[in-house]
Design an enzyme around this catalytic site. Structure first.
Site, short mmCIF file in Angstrom:
data_model
loop_
_atom_site.label_atom_id
_atom_site.label_comp_id
_atom_site.label_asym_id
_atom_site.label_seq_id
_atom_site.Cartn_x
_atom_site.Cartn_y
_atom_site.Cartn_z
N SER A 154 -1.37 54.77 22.84
CA SER A 154 -0.42 54.86 23.93
C SER A 154 -0.69 56.12 24.76
O SER A 154 -1.75 56.26 25.35
CB SER A 154 1.01 54.83 23.37
OG SER A 154 1.96 54.66 24.39
N ASP A 211 2.85 43.73 25.92
CA ASP A 211 2.84 45.15 26.25
C ASP A 211 2.74 45.30 27.76
O ASP A 211 1.83 44.73 28.38
CB ASP A 211 1.65 45.82 25.57
CG ASP A 211 1.64 47.33 25.70
OD1 ASP A 211 2.42 47.88 26.48
OD2 ASP A 211 0.82 47.95 25.00
N HIS A 263 4.11 46.49 22.29
CA HIS A 263 3.60 47.86 22.22
C HIS A 263 4.01 48.51 20.90
O HIS A 263 5.18 48.62 20.58
CB HIS A 263 4.17 48.66 23.41
CG HIS A 263 3.54 50.00 23.60
ND1 HIS A 263 2.37 50.18 24.30
CD2 HIS A 263 3.92 51.24 23.19
CE1 HIS A 263 2.07 51.46 24.33
NE2 HIS A 263 2.98 52.13 23.65
#
Length: 312
Positions: free
Chosen positions: A158, A253, A283
């Site tokens: 991320s 995501d 995610h």
């Protein structure tokens, strides 16, 4: 909306996330710590040492140096700079990241887990410059760390993947250190809200498009203008000369499309790329369904790719 069959019950049980997770950053940090707590205990596969190094602005940077528990004295291993995620604002702050420990144990590498400065207290470029200082320290001190300087990778998830991608740009533009591989897991790369996944993934139970917009606002600050490439690597016009890459994306995501597009652009720049996509997953789904077969296979896949790159 397609949801992976192994994850449907998990998603159905999730409560809505706060509309603005950065409005009460301490509550968000505490919530993430609670989510990760089951995986933050001791890990017999590795040993962990602490290091404190000079930072770029006169401060210091805390690092965890993680080694395989069975490493022989004097053994030279590959190195990984692991950069934790958490929207540039939170993350695995109570100890070395479980993913960093997995990377150490499964790829047989010395992993430096960087504790970079967080937003909103420290906005860009503080975190990026801290990570670059950690990379520089790792490369310059490779001999003392038992690291092969020609086999250093960067990896993160991320926001950590964003910072990892930024490290490759910074290292290229600043003539070092040499990076052998980049492992970009569910990467956050673009501050612009132009992709279909950013617009269309709005489910409040998971990280969604509006939440990603707030992440960038928090990282770059109010009244922000166009982000520079070291903040948002998707804005880099030239991706030539970057190290081989692995990219992981997920179907639910909001970052899906920018991850796929960045992989495509790396390919067009003649950078070797492996792209792995998980349909019907959201995610950081692995933290919510760690025992699912899809979470285990996803983790095993990127670890195998990282090991193969560092042990050719």
């Amino acid at each position: 909306m397609y949801v992976h069959p192994e994850l449907a019950d998990v998603l159905a049980a999730l409560p809505d996330r706060p509309a603005d997770p950065y409005a009460d950053i301490e509550a968000t940090r505490a919530g993430f710590a609670a989510l990760m707590a089951p995986r933050m205990g001791p890990d017999p596969r590795v040993t962990v040492d602490r290091a404190v190094i000079p930072g770029p602005d006169g401060d210091t940077i805390d690092l965890h140096v993680i080694r395989p528990a069975d490493a022989a004295e004097g053994e030279v291993l590959p190195g990984i700079l692991y950069i934790h995620g958490g929207g540039f604002a939170y993350g695995e702050l109570d100890g070395p990241s479980p993913m960093a420990r997995d990377a150490c144990a499964e790829t047989r590498a010395v992993v430096v887990d960087a504790r970079y400065r967080l937003a909103p207290e420290h906005r860009f470029p503080a975190g990026a410059e801290d990570c670059y200082a950690a990379l520089r320290w790792m490369a310059d001190g490779a001999a003392g760390l038992g690291v092969d300087p020609d086999r250093i990778a960067v990896a993160g998830a991320s926001a950590g993947a964003c910072l990892s991608a930024a490290m490759t740009l910074m290292a290229r533009d600043r003539q070092g250190p040499s990076i052998a591989y980049q492992c970009l897991l569910i990467p956050l790369l673009d501050d612009r809200s132009t992709t279909a996944s950013r617009r269309n993934i709005t489910d409040r139970r998971i990280i969604n498009g509006p939440g990603i917009t707030r992440t960038w606002d928090n990282y770059l600050g109010p009244g922000r203008e166009e982000a520079p490439p070291y903040a948002a690597p998707a804005r880099a016009e030239d991706l030539r000369g970057l190290p081989p890459a692995y990219a992981l994306t997920c179907g639910l995501d909001p970052l899906r499309d920018e991850g796929v597009d960045y992989a495509r652009r790396l390919i067009e720049a003649d950078v070797p790329v492996e792209l792995h996509h998980v349909p019907g997953a959201w995610h950081f789904f692995e933290a919510f369904a760690p025992e699912s077969a899809v979470a285990r296979s996803t983790t095993a896949h990127w670890l195998r790719a990282l090991r193969a790159a560092l042990h050719p």
